[in-house]
Write a protein that holds these residues in place. Structure first.
Motif, mmCIF file in Angstrom:
data_model
loop_
_atom_site.group_PDB
_atom_site.id
_atom_site.type_symbol
_atom_site.label_atom_id
_atom_site.label_comp_id
_atom_site.label_asym_id
_atom_site.label_seq_id
_atom_site.Cartn_x
_atom_site.Cartn_y
_atom_site.Cartn_z
ATOM 1 N N TRP A 22 0.826 -1.217 0.000
ATOM 2 C CA TRP A 22 0.000 0.000 0.000
ATOM 3 C C TRP A 22 0.850 1.252 0.000
ATOM 4 O O TRP A 22 2.002 1.263 0.436
ATOM 5 N N SER A 23 0.220 2.353 -0.447
ATOM 6 C CA SER A 23 0.769 3.690 -0.225
ATOM 7 C C SER A 23 0.655 4.030 1.251
ATOM 8 O O SER A 23 -0.237 3.526 1.950
ATOM 9 N N TYR A 25 -0.416 6.680 2.458
ATOM 10 C CA TYR A 25 -1.654 7.423 2.703
ATOM 11 C C TYR A 25 -2.863 6.496 2.765
ATOM 12 O O TYR A 25 -3.794 6.750 3.534
ATOM 13 N N GLN A 26 -2.861 5.426 1.988
ATOM 14 C CA GLN A 26 -3.929 4.437 2.121
ATOM 15 C C GLN A 26 -3.865 3.779 3.486
ATOM 16 O O GLN A 26 -4.904 3.560 4.138
ATOM 17 N N LEU A 30 -6.930 4.033 6.224
ATOM 18 C CA LEU A 30 -7.644 2.846 6.687
ATOM 19 C C LEU A 30 -7.418 2.600 8.172
ATOM 20 O O LEU A 30 -8.329 2.159 8.884
ATOM 21 N N GLY A 181 -4.738 11.287 5.253
ATOM 22 C CA GLY A 181 -4.851 10.133 4.365
ATOM 23 C C GLY A 181 -5.986 10.289 3.365
ATOM 24 O O GLY A 181 -5.819 10.004 2.170
ATOM 25 N N LEU A 185 -5.803 10.511 -0.935
ATOM 26 C CA LEU A 185 -6.263 9.318 -1.662
ATOM 27 C C LEU A 185 -6.364 9.524 -3.177
ATOM 28 O O LEU A 185 -6.001 8.618 -3.948
ATOM 29 N N TRP A 190 -5.178 2.957 -5.520
ATOM 30 C CA TRP A 190 -5.753 2.153 -4.437
ATOM 31 C C TRP A 190 -5.381 0.686 -4.620
ATOM 32 O O TRP A 190 -5.527 0.120 -5.699
#
Length: 278
Positions: A22-23, A25-26, A30, A181, A185, A190
């Motif tokens: 994942w990034s 920020y993701q 989450l 975050g 996005l 994603w």
């Protein structure tokens, strides 16, 4: 403070696993989706969800939240590209940085011995960062940016009045990071979310909540000169978790720099305790 460091380092190690897929920020977004409802529940149960604060407290909370967001960006960027122990080692200079910041911005009295300890501590940071050598990268500078932001965060935390509950302050920080975050996005791709990702997220959410809460409580209610050196337990946790999760062993320069920083920090707080007893 020791429990706070364990919680933060555990969170860091598990977030580093998420960054493989994942990034950052993701992952932040989450994690926030899980942490915010839990923190809201704790604040509500404690009767600290709807409170009246002075304008000065709100200004401090705003500054603290901005610093928290900045620290998250710098730190997680470094964490995604550097060994856990190396990033944690750079952050060990934080108690010295807080002392430096308190002397400059809060006009606290700092003796020449503590100034010397601060200087030697930053020499330790240079050894870890090793500018101009093979181990140096832009992410080393990013880790130093996190130190600056966390210093601002801790200094503003220490200025909050007793009317600002710790859980409320931690909640605002959590909301600020989650909004970061969410805002970022649209700029990322994603990635899919698996059941193993969800399990890691739940553990990180629990860890970050206790890390934030214990950190605020330690800085507000503990004797700073006694509590601050316990931040250095983070390096022990980082080495253990780094080896267990990533088989990353800190190199000799990282260990040398860390020992210099820790020794300087402990000496600095030792001098502060002596000064208070005079």
């Amino acid at each position: 403070m020791s429990a706070s460091m364990l919680a933060f380092v555990l969170n860091d190690g598990l977030m580093k696993i998420l960054f493989i897929d994942w990034s950052i920020y993701q992952a932040i977004f989450l994690r926030g989706i899980i942490t915010i409802p839990i923190m809201l529940f704790f604040a509500w149960k404690a009767g600290h969800l709807f409170i009246n604060l002075s304008s000065s407290d709100w200004k401090l909370i705003l500054v603290r939240s901005v610093a928290e967001v900045g620290a998250a960006i710098f730190f997680l960027s470094a964490l995604a590209h550097m060994p856990l122990a190396n990033v944690t080692a750079i952050l060990q200079v934080l108690p010295l940085a807080v002392t430096l910041g308190a002397a400059i911005f809060l006009r606290e009295n700092v003796t020449w011995r503590r100034w010397l300890a601060i200087f030697i501590g930053f020499v330790g940071v240079i050894i870890i960062v090793r500018p101009g050598l093979e181990g140096f990268s832009i992410y080393s500078i990013s880790a130093l940016g996190a130190v600056v932001c966390v210093t601002i965060r801790d200094l503003t935390t220490s200025r909050l009045s007793a009317k600002a509950p710790s859980i409320f302050v931690a909640l605002i920080s959590g909301i600020a990071m989650t909004l970061l975050g969410a805002f970022m996005l649209p700029t990322i791709q994603w990635a899919s979310v698996t059941s193993s990702h969800c399990l890691i997220l739940i553990i990180t959410a629990i860890a970050i909540i206790f890390g934030l809460l214990f950190s605020v409580m330690a800085m507000r209610y503990g004797d700073a000169s006694f509590v601050a050196p316990f931040r250095y337990t983070a390096m022990l946790w980082a080495i253990i978790i780094g080896v267990l999760l990533f088989d990353d062993w800190p190199d000799q320069l990282t260990l040398l720099g860390t020992m210099i920083i820790v020794a300087s920090g402990i000496y600095s707080f030792h001098r502060e305790r002596l000064r208070r007893h005079l």
